[in-house]
Each structure stands twice: as C-alpha cells, then as structure tokens.
Design an enzyme around this catalytic site. Structure first.
Site, short mmCIF file in Angstrom:
data_model
loop_
_atom_site.label_atom_id
_atom_site.label_comp_id
_atom_site.label_asym_id
_atom_site.label_seq_id
_atom_site.Cartn_x
_atom_site.Cartn_y
_atom_site.Cartn_z
N ALA A 146 0.65 -1.49 -0.09
CA ALA A 146 -0.35 -0.08 0.03
C ALA A 146 0.84 0.80 -0.12
O ALA A 146 2.29 0.98 0.64
CB ALA A 146 -0.68 0.03 1.47
N GLY B 32 0.82 -5.24 1.10
CA GLY B 32 -0.20 -4.92 0.14
C GLY B 32 -0.53 -6.05 -1.19
O GLY B 32 -1.21 -6.34 -1.78
N GLU C 81 -0.53 -9.73 -0.54
CA GLU C 81 -2.12 -9.58 -0.62
C GLU C 81 -3.16 -9.88 -1.72
O GLU C 81 -3.40 -10.25 -1.89
CB GLU C 81 -2.28 -8.50 0.44
CG GLU C 81 -2.22 -8.66 2.06
CD GLU C 81 -2.83 -7.63 2.94
OE1 GLU C 81 -2.33 -6.41 2.23
OE2 GLU C 81 -3.15 -7.67 3.63
N GLU D 163 4.31 -4.85 7.15
CA GLU D 163 3.73 -3.28 8.02
C GLU D 163 4.15 -3.09 8.97
O GLU D 163 4.09 -2.45 9.77
CB GLU D 163 2.45 -3.88 7.72
CG GLU D 163 1.01 -4.39 6.64
CD GLU D 163 1.77 -5.67 5.50
OE1 GLU D 163 2.29 -5.89 6.02
OE2 GLU D 163 1.58 -5.70 4.56
#
Ligand code: COA
Length: 258
Positions: free
Chosen positions: A64, A109, A112, A132
């Site tokens: 992200a 992300g 993911e 993260e």
C-alpha cells in the site's frame, strides 16, 4: 488508465501495474482503476481471464502507498481496509481465472494482491513478505487470513511478526507460489501458457471449481472483520506515526508501545 498498461489478446486481458516511481505501490487512484478492471472482467463476455504483473524488473507491487497511509485517521483506515478487502475478495471470487505474474517485490498489499489471485508464478528475483510490522501496523487487505490459509499458521505468524522478506524459491517451498522462472520473458510466457490451457476449458466448469474451492473459506468469518478493525486501531497510535514517518525519512523507527 493512469496506473496500468492494458493489453488484450486471444480472450486474455494482461494488465501491468505501472507506478514505477513508487515501486507500483497501491494508492487510492490505482485501487479505483483496479476495481474498474475487475468490474470489466466480470461483465465482458469476450474476456476469459486476467494476468496481472508489475512494470519493470524490480517490483510487482511494493505494498500500500505508505505516504497515503501515513495521514489516515482511524475511520479512514477502517474504510480503506474494508474497501481493499472487498476488492481483493472480488478478485478471489472472480469466475474467470486470474494469474499473478510476480516480477519483483510483492510486499504488504502486493503480497495480499497476489494471494487473492487464483495462481501465482514468480521470477527468481521476486521477494515476498508482509512488512507492515516495520511501520507499526499490520496487514489490512486480507493478508492475515490468506497467508495463514496458504502457508499455515506458524509460518504466517513468523512472516507477519518479523516482517522478513523471503525469496521466490522459499515462497515456492511454502506453496505461496506455484512456479519460479528465471526472468520476465519466461514469466509472461508461462503465465500465458497456463492461462491458455484454462481458457480453452469449459468456462462453466472453471467458474464452478473457483466457486467451490472458495466456498470452503467463508469470507464473512470473524477474521476479516477483526483484521479491518485491528488495522485501523493500529493507525491510532504513536508507533504507527513513527513507523510511517521513519520510512518516509529513510531511517530506522523507534517504537514505544504507545
Ligand atoms: N509506498 C510508497 N512509496 C514507496 C513504497 C510504498 N509501499 N515502496 C517504495 N516506495 C518508494 C520509496 O519511497 C522511494 O521513493 P523516493 O525515490 O521518492 O524516495 C521509491 O519507491 C523507491 O524505493 P526505495 O525504498 O528507495 O527502494 P529500495 O530498492 O531501497 O527498497 C523496498 C525497496 C521495497 C525494500 C522498499 O522500498 C520498501 O521497504 N518499501 C516498503 C514496503 C512496505 O513496507 N510495504 C508495505 C506497506 S503497508
């Protein structure tokens, strides 16, 4: 689209995430465009499958967008996690095959996103991880659930708690990727070869297999709700502010537990 290159050939859509200055990190605009691509994939009867890859040789998606994350308040973070979870769930549930062709960093992300796809293949320079924790936060786009489903609880916890990156070959040994190839040309050739096999099968049988496999993993379960809530709670801490600030300032963070 500003953040994707799009090609269409023999009923297969190939999209390349292209935000090279941020190693293809997922910002809000990019996620909206990805949502439109997935919508089109569901609706367009002529398209039978999707291959997703990253621009260049360095990154699939490096997570992200940390600069966007850094300024979110708790409510905005909750909304972001829920919308990211829903988009990745649409990918997972798509009745047409989606292959992640991973050509470099697949972190946060990016990992993911790859895990929401039906099949993952990677170049040998690819790196996987859920870093993260290094920002004082946790995965929020389904990673806590899908990584655990794919590699098992013990290894998933180790990866999420340490934030360590693993190589493509380690990811293959864990079942996180199906195949590892030497370079980008081989990657796209293999992605297309696998996709061509699938798109020449009965689309109804393909859709039925995806739907049936997914039926065994109930999305409504508490895990996804807890993930979105705990992700957003982490953004309400000094540690999160320190973690994101230290990334932007290119230094090590100092966490205090507050
Ligand atoms: N969000 C926003 N920008 C990112 C980014 C992300 N997730 N990942 C990389 N970038 C940016 C960097 O800020 C840098 O921008 P700058 O040139 O304006 O300073 C540029 O992309 C290149 O990254 P850089 O860190 O200089 O490359 P590197 O080769 O030294 O390291 C990584 C590569 C992937 C190891 C490192 O960029 C990284 O750790 N990224 C964050 C991964 C992460 O924590 N993802 C989860 C986010 S929740």
């Amino acid at each position: 689209m500003k953040n994707f290159q799009i090609q269409y050939s023999s009923k297969v859509l190939t999209v390349t995430v292209s935000r090279p200055k941020a190693l293809n990190a997922l910002n809000a605009e990019l996620l909206e465009e990805l949502n439109d691509i997935i919508q089109e994939l569901y609706q367009n009867n002529d398209t039978r499958g999707l291959i997703i890859t990253g621009d260049g040789d360095k990154a699939f998606v490096a997570g992200a967008d940390i600069k966007e994350l850094a300024v979110l308040d708790r409510e905005q973070a909750l909304a972001l996690a829920r919308s990211g979870q829903n988009l990745f769930k649409r990918i997972e549930d798509c009745p047409k095959p989606i292959i992640a062709a991973i050509n470099g960093y697949a972190l946060g992300g990016g990992c993911e996103l790859a895990m929401a796809c039906h099949i993952r293949i990677a170049t040998e320079n690819a790196k996987f991880g859920q870093p993260e924790i290094n920002l004082g936060i946790m995965p929020g786009y389904g990673g806590t659930q899908r990584l655990t489903q794919i590699v098992g609880r013990g290894k998933a916890l180790e990866l999420m708690l340490t934030g360590d990156q693993i190589s493509a070959n380690e990811a293959k040994a864990l079942g996180l990727v199906n195949h590892v190839v030497s370079g980008k040309d081989e990657l796209m050739a293999l992605a297309n070869a696998i996709m061509n096999k699938i798109v020449n099968k009965s689309p109804l049988a393909v859709a039925s297999i995806i739907k049936t496999v997914n039926a065994g993993f109930d999305f409504e379960r508490a895990g996804y709700t807890a993930e979105a809530e705990n992700f957003s709670a982490c953004t309400d801490t000094n540690d999160f502010r320190e973690g994101t600030k230290s990334f932007i300032e290119k230094r090590q963070p100092t966490f205090t537990g507050r």
